[in-house]
Design a protein around this motif. Structure first.
Motif, PDB file in Angstrom:
ATOM      1  N   ALA A   5    -128.755  58.040 -45.179  1.00 16.25           N
ATOM      2  CA  ALA A   5    -128.739  59.345 -45.858  1.00 16.25           C
ATOM      3  C   ALA A   5    -129.495  59.239 -47.177  1.00 16.25           C
ATOM      4  CB  ALA A   5    -127.300  59.783 -46.111  1.00 16.25           C
ATOM      5  N   ARG A   6    -129.297  58.118 -47.839  1.00 10.74           N
ATOM      6  CA  ARG A   6    -129.955  57.893 -49.130  1.00 10.74           C
ATOM      7  C   ARG A   6    -131.468  57.899 -48.995  1.00 10.74           C
ATOM      8  NH1 ARG A   6    -127.374  56.798 -53.666  1.00 10.74           N
ATOM      9  NH2 ARG A   6    -128.988  56.361 -55.165  1.00 10.74           N
ATOM     10  N   GLN A   7    -131.959  57.213 -47.973  1.00  4.74           N
ATOM     11  CA  GLN A   7    -133.423  57.168 -47.777  1.00  4.74           C
ATOM     12  C   GLN A   7    -133.982  58.568 -47.570  1.00  4.74           C
ATOM     13  OE1 GLN A   7    -135.717  55.095 -48.449  1.00  4.74           O
ATOM     14  NE2 GLN A   7    -134.079  53.718 -49.063  1.00  4.74           N
ATOM     15  N   ARG A  47    -117.630  53.179 -57.418  1.00  2.31           N
ATOM     16  CA  ARG A  47    -118.069  53.245 -56.014  1.00  2.31           C
ATOM     17  C   ARG A  47    -119.588  53.423 -55.928  1.00  2.31           C
ATOM     18  NH1 ARG A  47    -113.499  56.863 -55.292  1.00  2.31           N
ATOM     19  NH2 ARG A  47    -114.958  58.591 -55.253  1.00  2.31           N
ATOM     20  N   ASP A  48    -120.129  54.295 -56.782  1.00  2.00           N
ATOM     21  CA  ASP A  48    -121.574  54.567 -56.738  1.00  2.00           C
ATOM     22  C   ASP A  48    -122.407  53.362 -57.123  1.00  2.00           C
ATOM     23  OD1 ASP A  48    -121.219  57.168 -55.945  1.00  2.00           O
ATOM     24  OD2 ASP A  48    -121.211  57.966 -57.985  1.00  2.00           O
ATOM     25  N   SER A  49    -121.817  52.474 -57.948  1.00  2.26           N
ATOM     26  CA  SER A  49    -122.625  51.347 -58.410  1.00  2.26           C
ATOM     27  C   SER A  49    -122.940  50.388 -57.264  1.00  2.26           C
ATOM     28  CB  SER A  49    -121.965  50.630 -59.588  1.00  2.26           C
ATOM     29  OG  SER A  49    -120.695  50.201 -59.208  1.00  2.26           O
ATOM     30  N   TYR A  66    -127.104  65.182 -53.458  1.00 12.02           N
ATOM     31  CA  TYR A  66    -126.046  64.398 -52.794  1.00 12.02           C
ATOM     32  C   TYR A  66    -124.801  65.261 -52.596  1.00 12.02           C
ATOM     33  CZ  TYR A  66    -128.790  60.161 -53.262  1.00 12.02           C
ATOM     34  OH  TYR A  66    -129.774  59.221 -53.120  1.00 12.02           O
ATOM     35  N   ARG A  67    -124.535  66.095 -53.593  1.00 11.69           N
ATOM     36  CA  ARG A  67    -123.355  66.974 -53.490  1.00 11.69           C
ATOM     37  C   ARG A  67    -123.541  68.000 -52.365  1.00 11.69           C
ATOM     38  NH1 ARG A  67    -119.811  67.297 -57.869  1.00 11.69           N
ATOM     39  NH2 ARG A  67    -120.199  65.686 -59.412  1.00 11.69           N
ATOM     40  N   ALA A  68    -124.745  68.599 -52.276  1.00 10.50           N
ATOM     41  CA  ALA A  68    -124.996  69.596 -51.232  1.00 10.50           C
ATOM     42  C   ALA A  68    -124.913  68.938 -49.847  1.00 10.50           C
ATOM     43  CB  ALA A  68    -126.363  70.236 -51.440  1.00 10.50           C
ATOM     44  N   GLY A 125    -130.684  61.361 -62.331  1.00  6.83           N
ATOM     45  CA  GLY A 125    -129.772  60.882 -61.289  1.00  6.83           C
ATOM     46  C   GLY A 125    -129.244  59.499 -61.623  1.00  6.83           C
ATOM     47  N   ARG A 126    -129.230  58.613 -60.606  1.00  7.29           N
ATOM     48  CA  ARG A 126    -128.730  57.253 -60.814  1.00  7.29           C
ATOM     49  C   ARG A 126    -129.830  56.218 -60.572  1.00  7.29           C
ATOM     50  NH1 ARG A 126    -125.190  60.484 -61.336  1.00  7.29           N
ATOM     51  NH2 ARG A 126    -122.939  60.219 -61.170  1.00  7.29           N
ATOM     52  N   ASP A 127    -130.838  56.591 -59.796  1.00  7.11           N
ATOM     53  CA  ASP A 127    -131.862  55.617 -59.401  1.00  7.11           C
ATOM     54  C   ASP A 127    -133.269  56.181 -59.563  1.00  7.11           C
ATOM     55  OD1 ASP A 127    -131.724  57.552 -57.466  1.00  7.11           O
ATOM     56  OD2 ASP A 127    -131.832  56.157 -55.764  1.00  7.11           O
ATOM     57  N   ILE A 128    -133.433  57.141 -60.458  1.00  3.73           N
ATOM     58  CA  ILE A 128    -134.754  57.769 -60.631  1.00  3.73           C
ATOM     59  C   ILE A 128    -135.696  56.799 -61.338  1.00  3.73           C
ATOM     60  CG2 ILE A 128    -135.983  59.857 -61.379  1.00  3.73           C
ATOM     61  CD1 ILE A 128    -133.634  60.304 -59.391  1.00  3.73           C
ATOM     62  N   GLU A 163    -113.795  55.983 -61.468  1.00  2.00           N
ATOM     63  CA  GLU A 163    -113.637  55.449 -60.118  1.00  2.00           C
ATOM     64  C   GLU A 163    -114.885  55.744 -59.277  1.00  2.00           C
ATOM     65  OE1 GLU A 163    -111.936  53.642 -56.849  1.00  2.00           O
ATOM     66  OE2 GLU A 163    -111.590  53.447 -59.006  1.00  2.00           O
ATOM     67  N   ARG A 164    -115.443  56.945 -59.473  1.00  2.00           N
ATOM     68  CA  ARG A 164    -116.650  57.315 -58.721  1.00  2.00           C
ATOM     69  C   ARG A 164    -117.831  56.435 -59.156  1.00  2.00           C
ATOM     70  NH1 ARG A 164    -120.200  61.830 -59.089  1.00  2.00           N
ATOM     71  NH2 ARG A 164    -118.861  62.856 -60.584  1.00  2.00           N
ATOM     72  N   ASP A 165    -117.951  56.180 -60.456  1.00  2.00           N
ATOM     73  CA  ASP A 165    -119.035  55.302 -60.936  1.00  2.00           C
ATOM     74  C   ASP A 165    -118.921  53.924 -60.303  1.00  2.00           C
ATOM     75  OD1 ASP A 165    -120.222  57.160 -62.526  1.00  2.00           O
ATOM     76  OD2 ASP A 165    -119.357  56.445 -64.400  1.00  2.00           O
TER      77      ASP A 165
HETATM   78  O1   DC Z   1    -124.608  63.340 -61.176  1.00  2.00           O
HETATM   79  P1   DC Z   1    -123.544  63.811 -60.177  1.00  2.00           P
HETATM   80  O2   DC Z   1    -122.167  63.459 -60.585  1.00  2.00           O
HETATM   81  O3   DC Z   1    -123.688  65.253 -59.848  1.00  2.00           O
HETATM   82  O4   DC Z   1    -123.870  63.002 -58.857  1.00  2.00           O
HETATM   83  C1   DC Z   1    -123.173  63.206 -57.666  1.00  2.00           C
HETATM   84  C2   DC Z   1    -123.119  61.918 -56.870  1.00  2.00           C
HETATM   85  O5   DC Z   1    -124.374  61.575 -56.323  1.00  2.00           O
HETATM   86  C3   DC Z   1    -122.624  60.711 -57.641  1.00  2.00           C
HETATM   87  O6   DC Z   1    -121.440  60.276 -57.035  1.00  2.00           O
HETATM   88  C4   DC Z   1    -123.685  59.667 -57.520  1.00  2.00           C
HETATM   89  C5   DC Z   1    -124.653  60.191 -56.526  1.00  2.00           C
HETATM   90  N1   DC Z   1    -126.048  60.067 -56.936  1.00  2.00           N
HETATM   91  C6   DC Z   1    -126.754  58.985 -56.512  1.00  2.00           C
HETATM   92  O7   DC Z   1    -126.199  58.099 -55.848  1.00  2.00           O
HETATM   93  N2   DC Z   1    -128.082  58.885 -56.821  1.00  2.00           N
HETATM   94  C7   DC Z   1    -128.681  59.834 -57.553  1.00  2.00           C
HETATM   95  N3   DC Z   1    -129.989  59.718 -57.838  1.00  2.00           N
HETATM   96  C8   DC Z   1    -127.951  60.943 -58.010  1.00  2.00           C
HETATM   97  C9   DC Z   1    -126.611  61.030 -57.711  1.00  2.00           C
END
Ligand code: DC
Length: 245
Positions: free
Chosen positions: A129-131, A202-204, A60-62, A151-154, A198-200
């Motif tokens: 983008a996520r898909q 938004r990401d949630s 996601y960062r790249a 990650g977050r959704d593995i 704050e990022r968590d």
């Molecule tokens: O783990 P990290 O902080 O390097 O993750 C970067 C961003 O990517 C973070 O804002 C959440 C997102 N992310 C995601 O939505 N799903 C994942 N499987 C991994 C990371």
């Protein structure tokens, strides 16, 4: 998206292909919020197990780095999706040698910069983008066979059938402290809060990584040393490895 992975190196005296054939195919899926320590814990566990390692957050960062470089408007959902589709990403799955390139550019360090951390949620919450990134992650996991993917959704979306599924958590205080140390200690508390809490928040919107889904074990690392967290994850893997095939 064209994704490639670099061949990871094997343990001394053992070629990677030998390790693949002696180890049962196994996916170890780990999710958690930022600063939970999951990257370093997963990398160390993968090294000790002789498994591959995938940092999906780095993807996601790249993608975010590439969109910014291409001057794509991050609020334009379709434009971001087009950029992610053409992203020429190469990510190594060697836990001891993390290299991420976009085209010819080594972005391993650049993707950790605060300017990326502050924007990455805009890409992570983009459905298209996520898909694309999820499909690429599944291909990498499938090709590796024996891998720790974090990650977050593995545990829930990318690899819900993983043999080991863990939610690695830590208190907000521990997470801010760890992320601050990771960034060299020069960050203000405000900036750290923006990059972590704050990022968590938004990401949630894109995935639930604060509560464990059914069948996902919680590993709270707040009061664990780094090695205790690694040992706990490896213990779960060994328990599954000992089960009859
Ligand atoms: O783990 P990290 O902080 O390097 O993750 C970067 C961003 O990517 C973070 O804002 C959440 C997102 N992310 C995601 O939505 N799903 C994942 N499987 C991994 C990371």
């Amino acid at each position: 998206m064209s994704t490639g992975t670099e061949q990871r190196s094997g343990a001394p005296g053992q070629a990677p292909e030998d390790r693949q054939s002696t180890a049962r195919r196994m996916i170890i899926a780990v999710d958690g919020p930022s600063g939970s320590g999951k990257s370093s814990v997963c990398r160390a566990a993968a090294t000790q197990l002789g498994a591959a390692y995938l940092d999906t957050g780095a993807m996601y960062r790249a993608a975010t780095w590439y969109c910014l470089q291409q001057q794509v408007d991050l609020t334009d959902e379709d434009a971001v999706a087009v950029a992610v589709e053409e992203l020429p990403l190469n990510i190594s799955t060697d836990p001891q040698h993390q290299v991420i390139t976009v085209g010819e550019t080594d972005v391993t360090e650049a993707i950790r910069e605060p300017r990326i951390s502050e924007k990455v949620s805009e890409v992570a919450t983009n459905r298209k983008a996520r898909q694309l990134l999820i499909s690429a992650q599944r291909r990498i996991i499938d090709a590796a066979g024996f891998i720790v993917a974090e990650g977050r959704d593995i545990t829930t979306v990318v690899a819900p059938d993983a043999q080991v599924r863990v939610l690695l958590t830590a208190s907000a205080e521990a997470r801010l402290r760890r992320r601050g140390a990771q960034l060299g200690g020069g960050q203000s508390e405000e900036s750290l809060k923006r990059q972590v809490l704050e990022r968590d928040r938004r990401d949630s919107a894109a995935s639930n990584f604060t509560e464990a889904a059914d069948g996902v074990a919680v590993l709270d690392s707040s009061d664990l040393s780094f090695q205790e967290a690694v040992d706990s994850l490896i213990g779960r893997v060994e328990t599954v490895q000992e089960e009859p095939a």
